[in-house]
Design a protein around this motif. Structure first.
Motif, mmCIF file in Angstrom:
data_model
loop_
_atom_site.group_PDB
_atom_site.id
_atom_site.type_symbol
_atom_site.label_atom_id
_atom_site.label_comp_id
_atom_site.label_asym_id
_atom_site.label_seq_id
_atom_site.Cartn_x
_atom_site.Cartn_y
_atom_site.Cartn_z
ATOM 1 N N TYR A 33 0.830 -1.209 0.000
ATOM 2 C CA TYR A 33 0.000 0.000 0.000
ATOM 3 C C TYR A 33 0.864 1.258 0.000
ATOM 4 O O TYR A 33 0.581 2.219 -0.729
ATOM 5 C CB TYR A 33 -0.947 -0.010 1.201
ATOM 6 C CG TYR A 33 -1.893 -1.189 1.199
ATOM 7 C CD1 TYR A 33 -2.849 -1.348 0.200
ATOM 8 C CD2 TYR A 33 -1.816 -2.178 2.182
ATOM 9 C CE1 TYR A 33 -3.709 -2.428 0.187
ATOM 10 C CE2 TYR A 33 -2.669 -3.270 2.180
ATOM 11 C CZ TYR A 33 -3.606 -3.400 1.180
ATOM 12 O OH TYR A 33 -4.454 -4.475 1.161
ATOM 13 N N THR A 74 -9.111 3.159 -3.233
ATOM 14 C CA THR A 74 -8.946 1.913 -2.495
ATOM 15 C C THR A 74 -10.281 1.284 -2.153
ATOM 16 O O THR A 74 -11.129 1.925 -1.514
ATOM 17 C CB THR A 74 -8.144 2.147 -1.200
ATOM 18 O OG1 THR A 74 -6.884 2.723 -1.529
ATOM 19 C CG2 THR A 74 -7.915 0.835 -0.459
ATOM 20 N N THR A 89 -7.112 1.903 5.557
ATOM 21 C CA THR A 89 -6.935 2.784 4.397
ATOM 22 C C THR A 89 -6.774 4.233 4.833
ATOM 23 O O THR A 89 -5.888 4.952 4.336
ATOM 24 C CB THR A 89 -8.129 2.648 3.446
ATOM 25 O OG1 THR A 89 -8.282 1.269 3.072
ATOM 26 C CG2 THR A 89 -7.930 3.488 2.198
#
Length: 532
Positions: free
Chosen positions: A319, A335, A346
């Motif tokens: 990520y 995302t 996230t």
């Protein structure tokens, strides 16, 4: 103004109930189009005094809206599914799935038997299937059946063998299900499901082109003039660009790139693409799986599966690598995060790259379950929620079983999410849900299924107003990929994408909304659909 001094235009539309969806949400009755753009709006007399047209259209008092934009879907996936997959949507039992597969297999000379749309939550009992029946009924076929959400597959035993899957196999960010005896069932989740789909031979180029053209026609028939395709590879984006430049593809496509290094490096080298009909400026990544298959990552265990909290699909380093490259290249990061654990993770890795004054419009796709402690972070860092209102009305019958009475209250909280930044992106996620944007509009404002249940609407406090819902699938969906200056409203200088409906969705009884018909769809002033 004298008639001889009137400006020549291509099309004038009059006698309409036009919702411009401009900043003031103003209405008018007429507009003029030239070279694919709206060049003026006003009442009938105003437009007729100033312009003469090659073609005129009397709308007969019908309502006109900006062309609908699906803020998150899988356009090419839908195209390919329609071309070669058995449609398993709506099957109320696994026996019904098998019946549809038998019919689909008649005359199918391929070694592969493909299907999509099964949903064990619609069955009684609501349990995952296994592949024993597939092996016995279709012994000579390699069977891959994708669940409705795309996050699980059921495959025949010969597919497991081809993949080298055994009872001891493990997949990072995925799961291979076994029965109570420890035997493989053929059900594979998330990254494991991707492995199974990856060995299915692709369609050839001509087959793909035909499928895309057919899918485009389906979109026009429901009033879609633009889509955001959430995750494509280099070859597919290049094919869309080829079709766009040749005039075959008239649909406006915002293509999110896949996050592998080869794809990102290729498009970073090319730079942001913002052509008339194709935009490439974002990357799509997955934080977790889906709620229906219990792959969505939750902070606390599933209420109906206390041994599980779901899945995170990649390592933290992945990520951060994607976000760092995207930030340096000026790309959006989008995302997929459904569970409150996936959303929280996230938000945390986004926070390492975003400041409170940014206008990068990084998005969280779905944002279905958000812990109340995390809601404000969307506003603080200008993170944009991208929702699919029909997920709410599809999931509401069983979502509380997964989440429990307390946690369900913080699910599908669209109004609360809208308030964080003052705008929100809406879509369908088709082919997971029906392609129709009118169903999106209805689910957003009514919070009911197509049968009108529940009577008072599901958690109605989080419904969108009709104006908010319309904005979310026109101007805000365009804003979701920096295109609000070119499309999403009926204003001077913008691309002339619009749709004429049989009824006024802003005023009719809400239960009549799903029955409204698209009469015409126009892209750049060209009529691309007319209802018989």
């Amino acid at each position: 103004m004298l008639a001889c001094n009137k400006e020549k235009v291509d099309l004038i539309v009059t006698n309409a109930n036009v919702y411009t969806v401009d900043e003031n949400f103003s209405k008018t009755t007429s507009f003029a189009i030239k070279d694919g753009l709206f060049i003026d709006t006003g009442d009938d007399k105003y437009i007729e005094r100033r312009y003469k047209a090659t073609q005129t259209l009397d709308a007969g008092g019908r309502s006109i809206f900006p062309g609908f934009i699906d803020g998150h879907c899988h356009f090419v996936g839908y195209a390919e599914n329609m071309a070669r997959f058995a449609d398993l949507n709506g099957c109320e039992s696994f026996d019904e799935v098998l019946d549809k597969l038998k019919k689909h297999n008649d005359g199918n000379d391929s070694e592969w038997l493909l299907g999509r749309g099964w949903d064990q939550n619609q069955w009684n009992p609501s349990v995952f299937p296994d592949n024993k029946s597939l092996d016995s009924i279709f012994p000579d076929k390699k069977v891959v059946l994708t669940r409705i959400d795309g996050h699980a597959v059921l495959v025949s035993s010969n597919v497991l063998e081809q993949l080298g899957i055994t009872k001891d196999s493990k997949v990072h960010g995925g799961e291979i299900l076994k029965d109570e005896k420890g035997e493989l069932t053929g059900v594979m989740l998330d990254n494991a499901a991707d492995m199974a789909r990856a060995i299915v031979p692709p369609m050839d180029k001509e087959q793909r082109i035909k499928a895309i053209k057919d899918a485009q026609s389906d979109c026009f028939a429901v009033g879609l003039t633009g889509v955001t395709d959430a995750g494509l590879d280099i070859e597919t984006v290049n094919l869309l660009e080829e079709l766009s430049l040749s005039g075959v593809l008239k649909m406006k496509v915002n293509a999110m790139m896949n996050p592998d290094e080869a794809t990102m490096d290729y498009f970073i080298k090319r730079g942001i693409i913002e052509d008339e009909r194709l935009t490439v400026r974002s990357v799509k990544i997955y934080a977790d799986g889906a709620l229906g298959s219990r792959g969505a990552k939750l902070i606390e265990p599933y209420t109906d599966a206390p041994e599980s909290t779901g899945l995170i699909t990649a390592d933290t380093s992945f990520y951060h690598n994607v976000c760092k490259k995207a930030l340096e290249a000026g790309l959006q990061v989008c995302t997929h995060a459904i569970g409150d654990g996936g959303v929280r993770m996230t938000l945390e890795f986004y926070s390492d790259y975003l400041n409170k004054d940014n206008d990068l419009r990084w998005r969280i796709e779905h944002s279905q379950i958000v812990n109340p402690d995390d809601i404000s972070t969307f506003g603080e860092l200008n993170i944009i929620p991208s929702i699919q209102a029909t997920h709410c009305t599809s999931d509401m019958a069983w979502a509380e079983q997964r989440l429990g009475e307390e946690r369900i209250r913080h699910a599908y909280a669209y109004q609360e999410l809208l308030q964080q930044n003052g705008w929100i992106i809406n879509g369908t996620d088709f082919p997971i849900e029906n392609i129709s944007p009118l169903y999106t509009f209805f689910a957003s404002v009514a919070r009911k299924d197509l049968h009108g249940s529940p009577e008072g609407g599901f958690q109605k406090e989080n419904a969108l107003s009709r104006e908010e819902a319309l904005r979310s699938m026109t101007i805000w969906a365009a804003k979701g990929y920096f295109a609000e200056g070119r499309k999403g409203s009926i204003e001077k200088g913008k691309e002339a994408d619009f749709v004429i409906l049989s009824d006024d969705i802003m005023t009719i009884n809400e239960m009549e909304i799903p029955n409204v018909k698209v009469v015409n769809t126009f892209i750049n002033g060209e009529m691309v659909y007319q209802r018989n």
